[in-house]
Design an enzyme around this catalytic site. Sequence first.
Site, PDB file in Angstrom:
ATOM      1  N   LYS A   1       0.820  -1.216   0.000  1.00  5.20           N
ATOM      2  CA  LYS A   1       0.000   0.000   0.000  1.00  5.20           C
ATOM      3  C   LYS A   1       0.850   1.260   0.000  1.00  5.20           C
ATOM      4  O   LYS A   1       0.447   2.276  -0.561  1.00  5.20           O
ATOM      5  CB  LYS A   1      -0.944   0.011   1.199  1.00  5.20           C
ATOM      6  CG  LYS A   1      -2.108  -0.958   1.045  1.00  5.20           C
ATOM      7  CD  LYS A   1      -3.242  -0.595   1.984  1.00  5.20           C
ATOM      8  CE  LYS A   1      -4.388  -1.578   1.851  1.00  5.20           C
ATOM      9  NZ  LYS A   1      -5.349  -1.467   2.945  1.00  5.20           N
TER      10      LYS A   1
ATOM     11  N   LYS B   1      -7.999 -10.477  -8.809  1.00  2.00           N
ATOM     12  CA  LYS B   1      -9.042 -10.536  -7.782  1.00  2.00           C
ATOM     13  C   LYS B   1     -10.157  -9.535  -8.082  1.00  2.00           C
ATOM     14  O   LYS B   1      -9.873  -8.433  -8.558  1.00  2.00           O
ATOM     15  CB  LYS B   1      -8.425 -10.178  -6.417  1.00  2.00           C
ATOM     16  CG  LYS B   1      -8.427 -11.335  -5.440  1.00  2.00           C
ATOM     17  CD  LYS B   1      -7.699 -10.974  -4.170  1.00  2.00           C
ATOM     18  CE  LYS B   1      -8.662 -10.494  -3.098  1.00  2.00           C
ATOM     19  NZ  LYS B   1      -8.004 -10.385  -1.774  1.00  2.00           N
TER      20      LYS B   1
ATOM     21  N   LYS C   1     -12.734  -3.543  -5.462  1.00  2.00           N
ATOM     22  CA  LYS C   1     -13.490  -2.297  -5.499  1.00  2.00           C
ATOM     23  C   LYS C   1     -12.715  -1.201  -6.223  1.00  2.00           C
ATOM     24  O   LYS C   1     -13.289  -0.200  -6.630  1.00  2.00           O
ATOM     25  CB  LYS C   1     -13.836  -1.852  -4.080  1.00  2.00           C
ATOM     26  CG  LYS C   1     -12.610  -1.551  -3.256  1.00  2.00           C
ATOM     27  CD  LYS C   1     -12.952  -1.326  -1.807  1.00  2.00           C
ATOM     28  CE  LYS C   1     -11.663  -1.194  -1.019  1.00  2.00           C
ATOM     29  NZ  LYS C   1     -11.795  -1.457   0.390  1.00  2.00           N
TER      30      LYS C   1
END
Length: 354
Positions: A115, A217, A220
């Site tokens: 991240k 995957k 969102k």
Amino acid sequence: MTEFKPLVFSGVQPTGNLHLGNYLGAIRKFVALQENNDCIYCVVDLHALTAQLVHEDMATQIRSITAAFLAAGIDPKKHIVFNQSQVPQHAELAWIFNCVARIGWMNRMTQFKDKAGKDREQASLGLYAYPSLMAADILVYRATHVPVGEDQKQHLELARDIAMKFNLDFHDKIKPTGLGIDIKVGEEPVHAYFPMVEPLIDGPAPRVMSLKDGTKKMSKSDPSDLSRINLMDDPDAISKKIRKAKTDPDALPSETEGLKGRPEADNLVGIFAALADKSKADVLSEFGGQQFSVFKPALIDLAVAALGPINAEMRRLMEDPGHIDAVLRDGGERARTRAEKTMNEVRDIIGFVR
Ligand code: TRP
């Protein structure tokens, strides 16, 4: 040897739309676990600040995760549903855990590395400390079982390391105060104030992949909304997205072996299996040899039957934010009572004057 009373805790961040992957991987498990366990489910709004500080629609996001919990069948009266920021004890215990955890431990967290990206100097201190707050979320209730996805396993190991170091470092304070209990860690008996949390990872939860690329995957953050089925999608949208889902030109195989090297076919069969509570082998024994033109309509019917009622209930709930807020306030109050009991014991163990 006593045991900690089993208690399930899990959290979901109020960022972005919930999609089918979140439902099958997390929320559906939360619903199943409440049958035989005491459960606490938390909308982790403090965690939502770690990657991005300002959220235009924070309140709506919090309510929408809550609505999904309720619509999926979580009972907020028998269990506890609340948002993290209503229980300041999470942040308080996280501070203590910041002083327990070692920088070397945090540096090994793969999610932080992903991240934070290349420019780590620009990542927030909160993103770095994220796993310590997560450990506090769980341990402020001395919860024992945590249903999460595979990607959170390392964070739960860190929670165990924090719990273990706290137990060992404060051993001489925990035992004389009569707090904590004897547990077995491997072969070792340890007098513990905090339990060793167990991840609940396996089970029928499939890895739900993008409808546009079976090797990625479902996410969102994918720019294409066609790549995912959102829990807020109505039956028309669900049906359109499955019709447009990427496939290959071949018929479905009769055995799971035949799904190798066919990620899109594998994904759609996996979704069908998960929604129908069957194995992929069962699905293929029904649809082996059939074209996608036959399989997709069956998948649409199944997805609409499973998700349509949740979708309708979420929409109904979202029209009454006052009701959702009341549920969260009630859950927050009950959570605070439990968390404050732990914090008083922790304050006594540390030796803070109160
Ligand atoms: N990190 C979790 C996720 O992104 C969310 C989370 C925060 C959580 N605190 C938790 C999950 C405590 C389980 C228990 O999925």
